[in-house]
Design an enzyme around this catalytic site. Sequence first.
Site, short mmCIF file in Angstrom:
data_model
loop_
_atom_site.label_atom_id
_atom_site.label_comp_id
_atom_site.label_asym_id
_atom_site.label_seq_id
_atom_site.Cartn_x
_atom_site.Cartn_y
_atom_site.Cartn_z
N CYS A 4 9.17 14.13 9.88
CA CYS A 4 9.87 15.49 9.30
C CYS A 4 10.40 15.34 7.87
CB CYS A 4 10.88 15.96 10.31
SG CYS A 4 11.73 17.68 9.81
N THR B 246 -9.06 -5.94 -1.86
CA THR B 246 -8.10 -5.07 -2.59
C THR B 246 -8.13 -5.03 -3.95
OG1 THR B 246 -5.61 -4.31 -3.10
CG2 THR B 246 -6.16 -6.63 -2.22
N TYR C 204 -5.66 14.70 4.83
CA TYR C 204 -4.99 14.01 5.98
C TYR C 204 -5.92 13.97 7.14
CZ TYR C 204 -2.26 11.32 2.90
OH TYR C 204 -1.86 10.54 1.88
N HIS D 253 2.27 0.62 3.36
CA HIS D 253 2.06 2.31 2.68
C HIS D 253 2.30 2.88 4.16
CE1 HIS D 253 -0.14 0.54 -1.05
NE2 HIS D 253 1.30 0.58 -1.09
N ALA E 220 -15.94 -8.77 3.50
CA ALA E 220 -15.07 -9.45 4.41
C ALA E 220 -15.39 -9.74 5.70
CB ALA E 220 -13.90 -8.48 4.43
N CYS F 283 14.35 16.50 8.88
CA CYS F 283 15.55 15.66 9.97
C CYS F 283 14.87 14.21 9.85
CB CYS F 283 15.62 16.23 11.42
SG CYS F 283 14.04 15.84 12.19
N ASP G 274 -4.51 2.58 8.21
CA ASP G 274 -5.24 2.90 9.38
C ASP G 274 -4.77 1.97 10.80
OD1 ASP G 274 -6.17 0.24 9.18
OD2 ASP G 274 -7.93 1.10 7.74
N ASN H 215 -13.71 -10.53 -1.93
CA ASN H 215 -13.78 -9.14 -2.38
C ASN H 215 -15.27 -8.90 -3.04
OD1 ASN H 215 -13.59 -6.69 -4.28
ND2 ASN H 215 -11.45 -6.91 -4.29
N ASN I 97 -3.27 -0.89 3.92
CA ASN I 97 -3.89 0.23 4.90
C ASN I 97 -2.86 0.82 5.67
OD1 ASN I 97 -6.08 -0.95 3.48
ND2 ASN I 97 -6.98 -1.96 5.02
C1 BJW Z 1 -14.72 -5.01 -0.56
C2 BJW Z 1 -15.49 -4.50 0.67
C3 BJW Z 1 -15.87 -5.19 1.60
C4 BJW Z 1 -15.06 -2.93 -0.76
N1 BJW Z 1 -15.19 -6.21 1.68
N2 BJW Z 1 -14.26 -6.26 -0.32
C5 BJW Z 1 4.41 -1.48 -11.97
C6 BJW Z 1 3.52 -1.13 -13.11
C7 BJW Z 1 2.73 0.10 -13.21
C8 BJW Z 1 3.04 1.11 -12.22
C9 BJW Z 1 3.77 0.84 -11.34
C10 BJW Z 1 4.44 -0.50 -10.97
N3 BJW Z 1 5.24 -0.02 -10.12
C11 BJW Z 1 4.98 0.83 -9.65
C12 BJW Z 1 4.10 1.65 -10.11
C13 BJW Z 1 3.67 3.09 -9.73
C14 BJW Z 1 2.53 3.20 -8.85
C15 BJW Z 1 1.39 2.28 -9.17
O1 BJW Z 1 1.16 1.30 -8.83
N4 BJW Z 1 0.52 2.71 -9.99
C16 BJW Z 1 -0.66 2.29 -10.42
C17 BJW Z 1 -1.81 3.04 -9.99
C18 BJW Z 1 -0.71 1.64 -11.70
N5 BJW Z 1 3.15 2.58 -7.41
C19 BJW Z 1 4.04 3.30 -6.86
O2 BJW Z 1 4.22 4.51 -6.96
C20 BJW Z 1 4.47 2.65 -5.61
N6 BJW Z 1 5.90 2.86 -5.44
C21 BJW Z 1 6.70 2.28 -5.97
O3 BJW Z 1 6.39 1.18 -6.82
O4 BJW Z 1 8.00 2.78 -5.96
C22 BJW Z 1 9.00 2.54 -7.00
C23 BJW Z 1 8.62 2.98 -8.29
C24 BJW Z 1 8.40 4.45 -8.25
C25 BJW Z 1 8.00 4.98 -9.48
C26 BJW Z 1 7.95 4.29 -10.66
C27 BJW Z 1 8.29 2.97 -10.64
C28 BJW Z 1 8.52 2.25 -9.42
C29 BJW Z 1 3.84 3.31 -4.26
C30 BJW Z 1 2.41 3.20 -4.12
C31 BJW Z 1 1.94 4.15 -2.95
C32 BJW Z 1 0.24 3.67 -2.84
N7 BJW Z 1 -0.25 4.96 -2.00
C33 BJW Z 1 -1.67 4.83 -1.73
C34 BJW Z 1 -1.83 6.10 -0.73
C35 BJW Z 1 -1.40 5.57 0.45
C36 BJW Z 1 -1.47 6.65 1.67
C37 BJW Z 1 -2.86 7.06 1.97
O5 BJW Z 1 -3.58 6.43 2.29
O6 BJW Z 1 -3.12 8.31 1.89
O7 BJW Z 1 -2.06 3.51 -1.04
S1 BJW Z 1 -2.66 4.88 -3.02
C38 BJW Z 1 -3.91 3.87 -2.33
O8 BJW Z 1 -4.01 2.91 -3.25
C39 BJW Z 1 -3.35 3.41 -1.09
C40 BJW Z 1 -3.96 2.02 -0.88
O9 BJW Z 1 -3.15 1.35 -0.08
C41 BJW Z 1 -3.70 1.56 -2.32
C42 BJW Z 1 -4.28 0.24 -2.76
O10 BJW Z 1 -5.58 0.58 -2.78
P1 BJW Z 1 -6.74 -0.74 -2.25
O11 BJW Z 1 -6.37 -1.08 -1.00
O12 BJW Z 1 -6.60 -1.98 -3.18
O13 BJW Z 1 -7.97 -0.05 -2.30
P2 BJW Z 1 -9.06 0.19 -3.57
O14 BJW Z 1 -9.86 1.33 -3.06
O15 BJW Z 1 -8.62 0.25 -5.03
O16 BJW Z 1 -9.92 -1.03 -3.64
C43 BJW Z 1 -10.92 -1.50 -2.49
C44 BJW Z 1 -11.19 -3.09 -2.82
O17 BJW Z 1 -12.16 -3.29 -1.84
C45 BJW Z 1 -12.24 -2.85 -4.25
O18 BJW Z 1 -11.76 -4.09 -5.03
C46 BJW Z 1 -13.65 -3.43 -3.49
O19 BJW Z 1 -14.34 -4.22 -4.40
C47 BJW Z 1 -13.37 -3.96 -2.38
N8 BJW Z 1 -14.31 -3.94 -1.15
N9 BJW Z 1 -15.90 -3.04 0.37
C48 BJW Z 1 -14.38 -6.82 0.63
N10 BJW Z 1 -16.68 -4.95 2.57
ZN ZN Z 2 12.64 17.80 11.99
#
Ligand code: BJW
Ligand code: ZN
Length: 256
Positions: A133, A194, A73, A125, A237, A136, A110, A219, A108
């Site tokens: 914390c 995304t 991080y 997110h 984008a 607390c 950021d 995308n 994002n």
């Molecule tokens: C361009 C470009 C350019 C490149 N121009 N394009 C239902 C079904 C299945 C699973 C689940 C479900 N519900 C929940 C889950 C579990 C899980 C999940 O989804 N897992 C999947 C992997 C299957 N979800 C969770 O756990 C979520 N919580 C939840 O639902 O709670 C209730 C629950 C809990 C437990 C069980 C069931 C329910 C929480 C999700 C938290 C995600 N956290 C992260 C980290 C955040 C902190 C950090 O940054 O450190 O979030 S993971 C990471 O992925 C981050 C992102 O926000 C997220 C999405 O990624 P994103 O933005 O799509 O990025 P990329 O890299 O994947 O894609 C980039 C895209 O850009 C690509 O397509 C490129 O082509 C494109 N691109 N350059 C235009 N210039």
């Molecule tokens: Zn504290």
Amino acid sequence: MSESDPENSLIEKAASLIREAGKATALTGAGISAESGIPTFRGKDGLWQKYDPEELATESAFRQNPERVWEWYWFRIDLVRKAKPNPGHLALAEMERLHPDFMVMTQNVDGLHFRAGSRNVLEFHGNIMRARCTSCGRKFDVDEIKREKLPRCPECGDLLRPDVVWFGESLDPDVLEKADKRARETDLLLVVGTSLLVYPAASIPLLAKEREARIIEVNLEETYISAEADISFRNKAGEVLPLIAERLRRYYENRS
Ligand code: BJW
Ligand code: ZN
């Protein structure tokens, strides 16, 4: 990935879909910040080619090895600090200024949409520039805390963690409710940079589709929504969004 310029007629069509929409919403992901130098998570240049997400972006990983998670991080916090909003972020901010009801939902952490001038932003997110914390629950700007291997809460001395949502953790219920409502009300969804692989954000296009919202996608690669989108741009984008924003601006200028 296409290297060609987006077609003028498609830009024109995208701008008219946005201006015809009573409510227009952008759903953004890591791809929109890639052109600001922040690596995406997945794909060939994805952050997680080098780091295993399961080892870093979960609560159990943090419990097992908080130093390693904080190290990742701090590295990313530095990247975000150095980054500037790019033309894609700026174009969405301009769309919000032009359009009567425009909103950004972002996965994002950021904060670049805010820094670009967008105000109506929902962060799914959390934000990497905040820490929370583990005891607390108080939140701190990362600039307020000491940069240590294991940063401690200035109030109670317990361990701090990044104020982001990890896998297996629930999103803020208030954010979820607002996102769900907006997705069901929006007339147009602009899905930008995304992979639509992470839920619940990935279900937003489906909710929007249920009420027959128009969909525009920007995308470099296909996603599950590409085939169902009204327009699917295979471009950066930062190249497409400014063209759409410019077309919108001309429309609103001519109207007044
Ligand atoms: C361009 C470009 C350019 C490149 N121009 N394009 C239902 C079904 C299945 C699973 C689940 C479900 N519900 C929940 C889950 C579990 C899980 C999940 O989804 N897992 C999947 C992997 C299957 N979800 C969770 O756990 C979520 N919580 C939840 O639902 O709670 C209730 C629950 C809990 C437990 C069980 C069931 C329910 C929480 C999700 C938290 C995600 N956290 C992260 C980290 C955040 C902190 C950090 O940054 O450190 O979030 S993971 C990471 O992925 C981050 C992102 O926000 C997220 C999405 O990624 P994103 O933005 O799509 O990025 P990329 O890299 O994947 O894609 C980039 C895209 O850009 C690509 O397509 C490129 O082509 C494109 N691109 N350059 C235009 N210039
Ligand atoms: Zn504290």
